[in-house]
Design a protein around this motif. Structure first.
Motif, PDB file in Angstrom:
ATOM      1  N   LEU A 572       0.859  -1.193   0.000  1.00 22.84           N
ATOM      2  CA  LEU A 572       0.000   0.000   0.000  1.00 22.84           C
ATOM      3  C   LEU A 572       0.888   1.234   0.000  1.00 22.84           C
ATOM      4  CD1 LEU A 572      -2.682  -1.026   2.657  1.00 22.84           C
ATOM      5  CD2 LEU A 572      -2.777  -1.305   0.178  1.00 22.84           C
ATOM      6  N   ALA A 573       0.855   1.984  -1.100  1.00 22.52           N
ATOM      7  CA  ALA A 573       1.729   3.142  -1.253  1.00 22.52           C
ATOM      8  C   ALA A 573       0.943   4.430  -1.070  1.00 22.52           C
ATOM      9  CB  ALA A 573       2.386   3.125  -2.637  1.00 22.52           C
ATOM     10  N   PRO A 574       1.554   5.470  -0.459  1.00 19.99           N
ATOM     11  CA  PRO A 574       0.857   6.745  -0.305  1.00 19.99           C
ATOM     12  C   PRO A 574       0.507   7.412  -1.627  1.00 19.99           C
ATOM     13  CG  PRO A 574       2.726   6.615   1.195  1.00 19.99           C
ATOM     14  CD  PRO A 574       2.844   5.453   0.255  1.00 19.99           C
ATOM     15  N   ASP A 614      -1.104 -12.473 -13.128  1.00 19.51           N
ATOM     16  CA  ASP A 614      -1.002 -11.093 -12.662  1.00 19.51           C
ATOM     17  C   ASP A 614      -2.177 -10.723 -11.760  1.00 19.51           C
ATOM     18  OD1 ASP A 614       1.366 -10.089 -13.649  1.00 19.51           O
ATOM     19  OD2 ASP A 614       0.507  -9.423 -15.548  1.00 19.51           O
ATOM     20  N   LYS A 615      -1.873 -10.005 -10.693  1.00 18.35           N
ATOM     21  CA  LYS A 615      -2.888  -9.433  -9.817  1.00 18.35           C
ATOM     22  C   LYS A 615      -3.295  -8.090 -10.401  1.00 18.35           C
ATOM     23  CE  LYS A 615      -3.472  -8.440  -4.864  1.00 18.35           C
ATOM     24  NZ  LYS A 615      -2.718  -8.435  -3.577  1.00 18.35           N
ATOM     25  N   VAL A 616      -4.598  -7.901 -10.661  1.00 14.28           N
ATOM     26  CA  VAL A 616      -5.063  -6.693 -11.356  1.00 14.28           C
ATOM     27  C   VAL A 616      -6.275  -6.103 -10.640  1.00 14.28           C
ATOM     28  CG1 VAL A 616      -4.196  -7.391 -13.630  1.00 14.28           C
ATOM     29  CG2 VAL A 616      -6.494  -8.084 -12.926  1.00 14.28           C
ATOM     30  N   THR A 617      -6.559  -4.829 -10.959  1.00 12.60           N
ATOM     31  CA  THR A 617      -7.722  -4.151 -10.401  1.00 12.60           C
ATOM     32  C   THR A 617      -8.447  -3.373 -11.483  1.00 12.60           C
ATOM     33  OG1 THR A 617      -8.480  -2.610  -8.681  1.00 12.60           O
ATOM     34  CG2 THR A 617      -6.398  -2.091  -9.743  1.00 12.60           C
ATOM     35  N   GLN A 618      -9.764  -3.287 -11.357  1.00 12.95           N
ATOM     36  CA  GLN A 618     -10.603  -2.535 -12.290  1.00 12.95           C
ATOM     37  C   GLN A 618     -10.528  -1.048 -11.952  1.00 12.95           C
ATOM     38  OE1 GLN A 618     -12.422  -3.636 -14.860  1.00 12.95           O
ATOM     39  NE2 GLN A 618     -13.777  -1.918 -15.286  1.00 12.95           N
ATOM     40  N   LEU A 619     -10.414  -0.190 -12.985  1.00 11.66           N
ATOM     41  CA  LEU A 619     -10.199   1.233 -12.775  1.00 11.66           C
ATOM     42  C   LEU A 619     -11.466   2.079 -12.886  1.00 11.66           C
ATOM     43  CD1 LEU A 619      -6.845   1.738 -14.725  1.00 11.66           C
ATOM     44  CD2 LEU A 619      -7.173   1.478 -12.265  1.00 11.66           C
ATOM     45  N   ARG A 678      -7.066   3.338  -2.714  1.00 13.51           N
ATOM     46  CA  ARG A 678      -7.745   2.238  -3.409  1.00 13.51           C
ATOM     47  C   ARG A 678      -7.894   1.008  -2.525  1.00 13.51           C
ATOM     48  NH1 ARG A 678      -8.903   2.976  -8.591  1.00 13.51           N
ATOM     49  NH2 ARG A 678      -9.325   0.767  -8.883  1.00 13.51           N
ATOM     50  N   SER A 679      -7.245   0.978  -1.371  1.00 12.05           N
ATOM     51  CA  SER A 679      -7.327  -0.195  -0.494  1.00 12.05           C
ATOM     52  C   SER A 679      -8.520  -0.136   0.444  1.00 12.05           C
ATOM     53  CB  SER A 679      -6.046  -0.315   0.338  1.00 12.05           C
ATOM     54  OG  SER A 679      -6.012   0.664   1.366  1.00 12.05           O
TER      55      SER A 679
END
Length: 748
Positions: A572-574, A614-619, A678-679
């Motif tokens: 988890l990045a700022p 790959d681990k992916v996320t919907q935008l 996003r988390s």
């Protein structure tokens, strides 16, 4: 719309450089591509040697592996990488040799043709292959294995590629990147050039991913005047939409005009005049809104004004409705009910929890808030258990799939996402609303801090008159990504019943994660000594922080704790940008966890490469995908890549298989590392948080607190002690511009 397919210029506009050297080459491999700038590093074959590949660098984004290119540029010498060709512009050229045609068609550029089919087609037609596809596509049925249906698909794909190329040439000539050009084409098709030439500001409203700045660049290139009222009005709407992206439902008029003048570089009187015209045409809504001791002249985009008014009205109607679908609890013997509950659950309710249980079952709208370890989940479980004991119909929902799954596990009852509960449709309309309410006596919404004003409005409208609605969430976490801060506004409204849980229970108090979450939330530095579930790996430079983050997430934690680096560990990045940002970390984590393998299919789209695993996320929200839409923040794993079909499949965290055409991959991003925003709503066994001083403006208490509270078992912070201290010390941004609290104040 017909063009000559043999020669298409892409890149810098003609005449941008004098002279230059031409180089004919076949694009063999893209090693790096920046989606924003188009800068690309690639390896090409020139025909001089069958094995030697040359390095080319420059604006090549949009060129496909296997294409024959005519590059214009110059030879340079890099101090580290040696001789390379700097590309100024490039032209795609259809190959003329059998080998080149086979490579071109087998690259996956044309839907329906993979490497094996390309070989069969070229073996049959030889150097005439491309002419056959262009002029006599019906002849493709001569090739064994190619029937009429697939032949039509190939012919259609070939024609679409030609049209797309023409659109690309025009759009890149006015400064539009390839990825944006593809989106424009998907929206308008053959009308793309016409719309861009005559109505460029439409793009900001119609095309996902295009904002005012891109539309403005295009408008300037096609000759729209700098002080055009059309431009100024678009700029005002853009300023309000940017404010909405930052969480505001409105902007005070002086703030709006000042911000717009800076963005547009036009006189303030012109901006004021255009704002008047916008308001008269109902392009914006102006209203006096109480803020502190004064009223402010608020300017809203219409959807946010409607949603705020409607949400407040629906909540007040629900709260004070005469009918009660849980009237059995109006005169219940609470001592007896709590004794029965203790026998069922094996635990006593604490004082604050008892208050919350009674509140939720006797008031039609209520809010339950509290930090980690304070028993929110047990309280919700108790509320649901008592309600079901009275045969009440209970619905449990949360904003994300992960949050819904966790809510279901904690309560033992089925939970769903708010989007699926309401059955949201294309355009955002819901199957359940005021005219068709949910058949429920009690609706419980967890992770309510994530609810923005638009989604909260749709949800509350769907709650039946007389039903009870309970919002559950941690108000100290980051507010919603979308506009509004609904949970905080509800807690600030005197008429809305609420309970805040403050007691940290003994078992939770033994967790370093829980203890440090509360310390950070109180403005205290986290405890770092003597804990086996909370660690700091000191590191100063962003590049070193990034490298150590990858090592910790991909190797050290899995080795020591036996956790799966994809499923159980989340970075988890700022922020997204920078060496220690989510973007760079995703690329590095992908190489560590899902590296390229010989013979394994992969697909490059813009600056990203997608591989199986790959681990992916919907935008963005896409109501047309899956069984009931796929929504922003949905996470999954790439399960399959099918080059012949130009598609890949993602298995989502809701166990649904969702197909994406290759030209839809701008909707996906890698999710090995995600921004802390996003988390929200998710929970992971282990969380790794890179903290660099380069993210100074983002280092805020509620950001760090939210990241820590995403972890169930383990937190590892990698980075600077100074950055950590800054994050704990900084209280964060002030309140958002919202009017919900004042609208919830009853005026009898």
């Amino acid at each position: 719309m017909k063009i000559c397919p043999s020669l298409l210029r892409v890149g810098r506009p003609e005449g941008s450089r004098d002279g230059g050297t031409n180089l004919n080459a076949v694009l063999e491999r893209i090693t790096y591509a920046d989606e924003d700038s188009g800068y690309t590093i690639a390896r090409v074959a020139t025909g001089r040697s069958a094995t030697e590949l040359l390095t080319v660098v420059g604006p090549l984004l949009g060129a496909q592996v296997g294409e024959s290119l005519r590059l214009t540029g110059r030879w340079t010498s890099h101090p580290r990488y040696g001789r390379q060709f700097e590309v100024w512009s490039y032209t795609t050229v259809l190959p003329a040799t059998v080998q080149g045609i086979r490579r071109y068609l087998g690259s996956g550029l044309i839907k329906g043709i993979g490497p094996k089919m390309a070989e069969r087609i070229v073996d049959h037609f030889g150097t005439a292959t491309l002419d056959v596809i262009e002029k006599e596509p019906a002849r493709l049925t001569e090739v064994p294995g190619l029937g009429p249906k697939r032949t039509r698909m190939i012919a259609d794909a070939w024609e679409e590629q030609k049209i797309i190329k023409e659109v690309m040439v025009f759009l890149q000539g006015v400064g539009v990147s390839t990825s944006i050009a593809v989106r424009i084409f998907k929206q308008y098709g053959e009308r793309s050039v016409e719309v861009v030439r005559t109505e460029p500001y439409r793009l900001a409203d119609d095309v996902w991913g295009i904002g005012f700045k891109t539309a403005d660049t295009i408008a300037q290139a096609v000759g729209i005047p700098h002080d055009s009222p059309e431009r100024v009005k678009a700029g005002l709407r853009y300023t309000l939409s940017q404010a909405a992206d930052d969480g505001h439902c409105y902007l005070p008029a002086p703030n709006l005009t000042a911000d717009a003048v800076k963005i547009l570089d036009v006189p303030a009187p012109l901006t004021a005049t255009c704002l008047e015209e916008l308001a008269a045409a109902e392009g914006v809504v102006r209203e006096q809104v109480p803020a502190g001791d004064n009223d402010v002249p608020a300017v809203y985009l219409p959807p946010f004004h409607r949603a705020e008014q409607s949400l407040a009205g629906s909540l007040l109607t629900l709260l004070h409705h005469g009918h009660d679908r849980l009237k059995a609890f109006a005169d219940v013997d609470w001592a007896k009910a709590e004794t029965w509950l203790r026998e069922r659950t094996g635990a006593d309710l604490a004082g604050e929890q008892r208050q919350a249980v009674r509140l939720a079952l006797t008031h039609k709208v209520a809010v339950l808030t509290g930090g980690p370890g304070c028993g929110k989940s047990f309280t919700v479980r108790s509320i649901v258990t008592l309600a079901r004991a009275k045969r009440a119909k209970v619905i449990l929902a949360a904003p994300t799939g992960r949050a819904a799954k966790r809510l279901s596990e904690l309560t033992g009852h089925e939970a769903t996402t708010v989007h699926r509960l309401l059955q949201l449709r294309p355009g955002g309309d819901a199957a359940y609303d005021r005219d068709n309410p949910l058949d429920a006596d009690l609706v419980v919404v967890d992770e309510a801090s994530m609810l923005d004003v638009l989604l909260a409005n749709r949800l509350v409208k769907a709650v039946a008159p007389g039903a009870h609605l309970l919002f559950v969430g941690d108000v100290d976490q980051l507010p919603s990504v979308g506009a509004g801060e609904v949970l905080k506004d509800l807690l600030a409204a005197a008429d809305i019943p609420r309970v805040r849980l403050t007691q940290v229970f003994r078992q939770a108090a033994e967790s370093g994660v829980v203890v440090n979450a509360h310390r950070v939330n109180s403005g205290l530095q986290p405890q770092l000594a003597g804990l086996d579930d909370f660690f700091l790996f000191p590191c100063e430079e962003p590049d070193d922080i990034a490298a150590l983050t990858v090592d910790v997430a991909a190797r050290r934690i899995p080795r020591r704790f036996g956790l799966d680096p994809r499923r159980d560990i989340q970075v988890l990045a700022p922020m997204h940008r920078g060496a220690a940002g989510a973007g760079a970390l995703n690329a590095a984590l992908q190489e560590a966890l899902t590296p390229a393998r010989d013979g394994a299919p992969e697909r490059r789209h813009g600056g990203r490469v997608f591989r199986v695993g790959d681990k992916v996320t919907q935008l963005r929200n896409n109501y047309d995908k899956g069984a009931a839409g796929v929504f922003n923040g949905t996470v999954g794993v790439v399960a399959d890549i099918r080059p012949d079909d130009h598609a890949l499949t993602v298995l989502t965290d809701e166990d649904e298989r969702v197909d994406y055409a290759f030209d839809e991959l701008d909707e996906l991003a890698h999710a090995y590392a995600v921004s802390i925003h996003r988390s929200q709503g998710s929970e992971y066994p282990a969380v790794v948080i890179p903290l660099a001083t380069s993210a100074w403006m983002m280092l805020q208490r509620n950001l760090l607190y939210t990241a820590i509270t995403r972890a169930k078992k383990l937190v590892v912070i990698v980075g600077s002690r100074r950055a950590l201290a800054q994050a704990v010390r900084t209280r964060g941004a002030g309140r958002r511009h919202t009017g919900l609290t004042h609208r919830l104040t009853r005026r009898d």
